[in-house]
Design an enzyme around this catalytic site. Structure first.
Site, short mmCIF file in Angstrom:
data_model
loop_
_atom_site.label_atom_id
_atom_site.label_comp_id
_atom_site.label_asym_id
_atom_site.label_seq_id
_atom_site.Cartn_x
_atom_site.Cartn_y
_atom_site.Cartn_z
N HIS A 172 39.38 64.92 98.76
CA HIS A 172 39.47 63.66 98.01
C HIS A 172 39.63 62.51 99.00
O HIS A 172 40.35 62.63 99.99
CB HIS A 172 40.71 63.72 97.09
CG HIS A 172 41.04 62.41 96.43
ND1 HIS A 172 42.14 61.65 96.79
CD2 HIS A 172 40.42 61.72 95.44
CE1 HIS A 172 42.18 60.56 96.04
NE2 HIS A 172 41.16 60.58 95.22
N ASN A 173 38.94 61.39 98.73
CA ASN A 173 39.00 60.22 99.63
C ASN A 173 38.93 60.66 101.09
O ASN A 173 39.80 60.32 101.91
CB ASN A 173 40.28 59.40 99.37
CG ASN A 173 40.19 58.61 98.07
OD1 ASN A 173 39.18 58.67 97.37
ND2 ASN A 173 41.22 57.88 97.74
N GLU A 214 34.07 63.08 99.74
CA GLU A 214 33.96 61.90 98.88
C GLU A 214 33.63 60.66 99.69
O GLU A 214 34.20 60.44 100.76
CB GLU A 214 35.27 61.70 98.10
CG GLU A 214 35.15 60.59 97.07
CD GLU A 214 36.42 60.41 96.23
OE1 GLU A 214 36.34 59.65 95.25
OE2 GLU A 214 37.46 61.00 96.55
N ASP A 216 33.51 56.58 99.07
CA ASP A 216 33.86 55.45 98.21
C ASP A 216 33.10 54.23 98.74
O ASP A 216 33.51 53.65 99.75
CB ASP A 216 35.39 55.25 98.32
CG ASP A 216 35.99 54.72 97.05
OD1 ASP A 216 35.26 54.16 96.25
OD2 ASP A 216 37.22 54.85 96.89
N HIS A 218 38.89 52.44 100.70
CA HIS A 218 39.55 52.57 99.40
C HIS A 218 39.68 51.18 98.79
O HIS A 218 40.51 50.39 99.22
CB HIS A 218 40.93 53.22 99.57
CG HIS A 218 41.45 53.81 98.30
ND1 HIS A 218 42.78 54.00 98.04
CD2 HIS A 218 40.81 54.26 97.19
CE1 HIS A 218 42.92 54.55 96.84
NE2 HIS A 218 41.74 54.71 96.31
N GLU A 244 31.20 57.55 95.05
CA GLU A 244 31.81 56.62 94.10
C GLU A 244 31.22 55.27 94.45
O GLU A 244 31.59 54.65 95.45
CB GLU A 244 33.34 56.64 94.24
CG GLU A 244 34.02 55.93 93.08
CD GLU A 244 35.55 55.99 93.18
OE1 GLU A 244 36.16 54.90 93.27
OE2 GLU A 244 36.10 57.09 93.18
#
Length: 775
Positions: free
Chosen positions: A330-331, A360, A362, A375, A409
């Site tokens: 994640h992230n 991931e 973003d 983020h 994302e």
């Protein structure tokens, strides 16, 4: 600086003798590593000038040299406050040739590519970026370090232990005269984590000082070493089975393997073990195993807790992709917390090198038209999307050939989305899946085997997948709902905005989404009726936990033909993790954790993906792949999942536990061991031993625990060693986790890992395990 201790200057003859001794020690250690006379090792032992690079303006000449222990690098430092100018080879994660770090890429020119290399450390320590005088020297540094690391890794646990103890002895020999005084012996005992009172130390010293010279040397030091490393528990086990003139015959060994180790083996297997591990040629000729040979066997992978048959890829890799648990991050871009920590390509490299198979990205609009990754709505730093894709391309398949999913994302405007698509297509090239495999519309996922060396993009798509085959995509761009996780992060107060916000999606980016199209979850019935197999949903942890508790069987059925991704709550701004086990219990494949955070949850994740070649894919149990399954982890009705077992664990001893407080010379650990089971709720349990005062070198517990297991195929076993503290939280010493189905019965050594998941070279537990059918 006059307060600093200075060594008395040696005379010329003393210096000559000292240099000869150093050379001899280096030769011994080189031989122990199997690198005797190796030119690259000799090059490192001589050392040389390198340019250390921190920025475009900070580039300094520094001398680097391998010390005679062949496991410590010394370097020249001009920092007067630096406490030590050395680091251990054990602290190195990898060595990269060329400009393959963020720093070297940014601060050096491509013309010096072959002169550059980077030392990448375990944990959060910064990379060491270096440049040699020429490409040949750079190659020698990299080859030499790689050889030492590889050969150290391949040493048996007993050889590592011996290497460690001998080097601790050398460090204790303060005046470097190759002798040991009583004072030096006490210092050595503290170094290896044993506290003994002065009387015992004096008695041990006297017992070994056969020449009554007041120092130990030569054979006396060997006698001391033998007394110190004596393993009474191994002696007892060996004595029980060595029925042939005080040794184990091949028949005795076979009896031990069948009776104690519960292995399905033949006489041929026993003879192979003797041939492989016996150190005494006479015993080998007689087809016998001596005590030393037995110890070698017990310290090798055949004597370890992890079943050696489960170490390589052993599972069927031809099942559809969604029939596997997939190691997921994640992230991934974050090196620390979610609010102000740095973003880096290095974070992707570290995750991929741990065989993470879903990362991931973003994505946001960046300056100069170049999309960036960070983020959103926080102070975390930014990294170019293009640089991340290059790093992923370079490192995705170093440790595993199986497919990597890039979870996008997307917050970018259409123009920058087009550039994202361009970077994906141009950098990943043929490795990027841009249309379904085969010539017909698929009805199921391809397998990890079919997708070897391939990248899949997870993201929004404007139309159905059949458009990719029919080339009937006429829409240039369109509007789609944003990713659920993006909406959730706004909900968590990072930016007030309607949850149902829409984004414009470029056709070019939509077209590279093939098998992992993101859609909002509207209930299991809706998914069953309306969603295609390639349409997948992401669930935040609280929603997933609720569904797992209230609708476990429908959730399992959903995951039989679709993928599910679970991500941590946005409120976890410290990058903490949730327990992945309840998610795996209902068949969720992509359980995304914060890889940058050392935690119990990451230990369980590392353990889950330890077998099967640590390739990042684990085949789910049959009852999570069959639509007829009525499995519910909470109710445990009768079915093929219910295989009741009794698991008996005896924690016998530990060896060479590391010191926790290295700053305090006299600090010795008080270890205890906790045994934990994670699985279906009925199987979750934890039991611990008493603590042992002041002994991290060879503590002995001999404590028995019994666990009732209902669903062994979902159970994880974790050992934790802690330093007991009456006044505060216990300190973490080491841990090890693996699936219960990969555990070997019998007397086994358990390696120990740091909090960050790196092997602690000489440390381990010794246990007896028995997993049997419950009455």
């Amino acid at each position: 600086m006059s307060c600093l201790h200075k060594r008395l200057k040696r005379t010329k003859s003393e210096e000559q003798a000292f240099q000869e001794q150093v050379k001899r020690v280096a030769q011994e250690n080189g031989k122990r590593l199997g690198l005797e006379g190796d030119p690259d090792l000799q090059f490192l032992l001589v050392g040389g000038q390198l340019i250390k690079i921190r920025s475009s303006t900070w580039k300094k000449n520094r001398f680097f040299k391998l010390q005679e222990d062949c496991k410590t690098l010394w370097f020249e430092s001009h920092n007067v406050f630096r406490r030590k100018n050395t680091f251990s080879i054990d602290d190195i994660d990898s060595v990269r040739m060329g400009r393959q770090s963020e720093g070297l890429n940014k601060h050096t020119h491509s013309s010096v590519e072959d002169q550059c290399f980077s030392i990448i450390f375990k944990g959060r320590k910064n990379n060491l970026d270096l440049m040699a005088a020429n490409g040949e020297e750079a190659k020698q540094w990299v080859n030499g370090l790689d050889k030492i690391m590889s050969n150290m890794h391949n040493l048996s646990r007993q050889q590592k232990s011996e290497h460690w103890i001998i080097n601790c002895m050398r460090k204790a020999d303060k005046n470097e005269d190759n002798k040991m005084t009583l004072k030096e012996l006490k210092h050595f005992l503290r170094q290896v984590n044993i506290k003994v009172d002065d009387t015992y130390a004096a008695e041990l010293f006297k017992k070994c000082d056969e020449s009554n010279s007041g120092t130990l040397e030569g054979s006396e030091i060997k006698h001391f070493y033998d007394l110190l490393t004596y393993r009474e528990e191994i002696d007892v086990i060996y004595g029980n089975y060595a029925r042939t003139d005080g040794q184990m015959s091949s028949r005795d060994l076979l009896n031990f393997l069948l009776t104690e180790q519960r292995e399905e083996v033949s006489m041929e297997d026993a003879l192979k073990l003797i041939e492989k591990h016996e150190v005494d040629e006479t015993a080998k000729q007689k087809k016998r195993m001596s005590k030393d040979g037995f110890l070698m066997y017990m310290h090798h992978e055949e004597g370890f807790i992890l079943n050696p048959a489960h170490k390589p890829v052993y599972q069927d890799m031809h099942q559809p992709l969604n029939h596997y648990y997939i190691s997921s991050s994640h992230n991934t871009y974050l090196m620390a917390d979610q609010l102000k920590g740095p973003s880096s390509t290095e974070a992707y490299i570290k995750a991929l090198m741990k065989s993470c198979r879903c990362v991931e990205l973003d994505c946001w609009d960046g300056a100069n038209g170049e999309p960036v990754i960070y983020h959103g709505y926080t102070l975390t730093s930014k990294v170019l999307f293009r640089d991340v894709i290059k790093a992923i391309k370079d490192f995705a398949f170093k440790t595993s050939d199986y497919p990597v999913i890039l979870s996008l994302e997307n917050h970018c405007t259409v123009d920058q989305q087009k550039l994202m698509a361009h970077h994906l297509i141009s950098i990943l090239a043929d490795a990027l899946v841009t249309k379904p495999l085969g010539n017909t519309m698929p009805t199921n996922f391809p397998s990890p085997e079919e997708l070897k060396g391939k990248f899949l993009i997870k993201g929004k798509r404007l139309n159905k997948l059949d458009a990719a085959l029919n080339n009937n995509s006429v829409v240039e761009e369109g509007t789609v709902s944003e990713e659920d996780e993006a909406a959730d992060s706004k909900e968590n107060g990072q930016k007030a905005k309607s949850k149902k916000s829409k984004i414009k999606l470029a056709k070019e980016l939509s077209n590279v989404v093939i098998y992992c199209k993101s859609v909002h979850f509207n209930g299991f019935e809706h998914a069953k009726e309306m969603q295609a197999f390639y349409e997948m949903s992401s669930f935040k942890e609280s929603k997933a936990v609720n569904l797992a508790q209230t609708s476990a069987t429908p959730y399992i059925h959903h995951n039989i033909d679709k993928l599910s991704r679970i991500y941590p709550a946005g409120s976890r701004t410290d990058s903490s993790n949730f327990n992945p086990v309840p998610m795996w219990n209902v068949g969720c494949q992509i359980v995304a954790l914060n890889f940058q955070t050392p935690s119990k949850e990451m230990h369980i994740n590392q353990g889950r993906f330890l077998p099967n070649g640590a390739c990042g894919y684990i085949l789910k149990p049959e009852f999570q792949r069959s639509l007829s399954s009525q499995f519910d982890p909470s109710t445990l009705s009768k079915g093929p999942w219910l295989k009741k077992k009794t698991f008996n664990v005896m924690v016998i001893s530990a060896q060479q536990l590391p010191k926790i407080n290295k700053d305090k010379q006299k600090s010795i650990v008080d270890p205890l061991v906790r045994v934990e089971i994670y699985g279906v709720p009925a199987d979750n349990a934890s039991k611990e031993t008493h603590h042992i005062d002041n002994n991290g070198f060879n503590p002995t517990w001999n404590e028995n625990f019994t666990f009732d297991i209902h669903v062994p195929e979902l159970a994880m076993l974790r050992f934790v060693v802690e330093d007991y503290d009456t006044a505060s939280h216990n300190d973490h010493i080491g841990q090890y986790c693996l699936p219960l189905t990969s555990v070997q019965n019998g007397y086994r050594h358990v390696p120990l890992l740091t909090k960050r998941g790196d092997v602690i070279c000489s440390a381990g537990l010794f246990v007896h395990l028995m997993l049997i059918d419950a009455p």
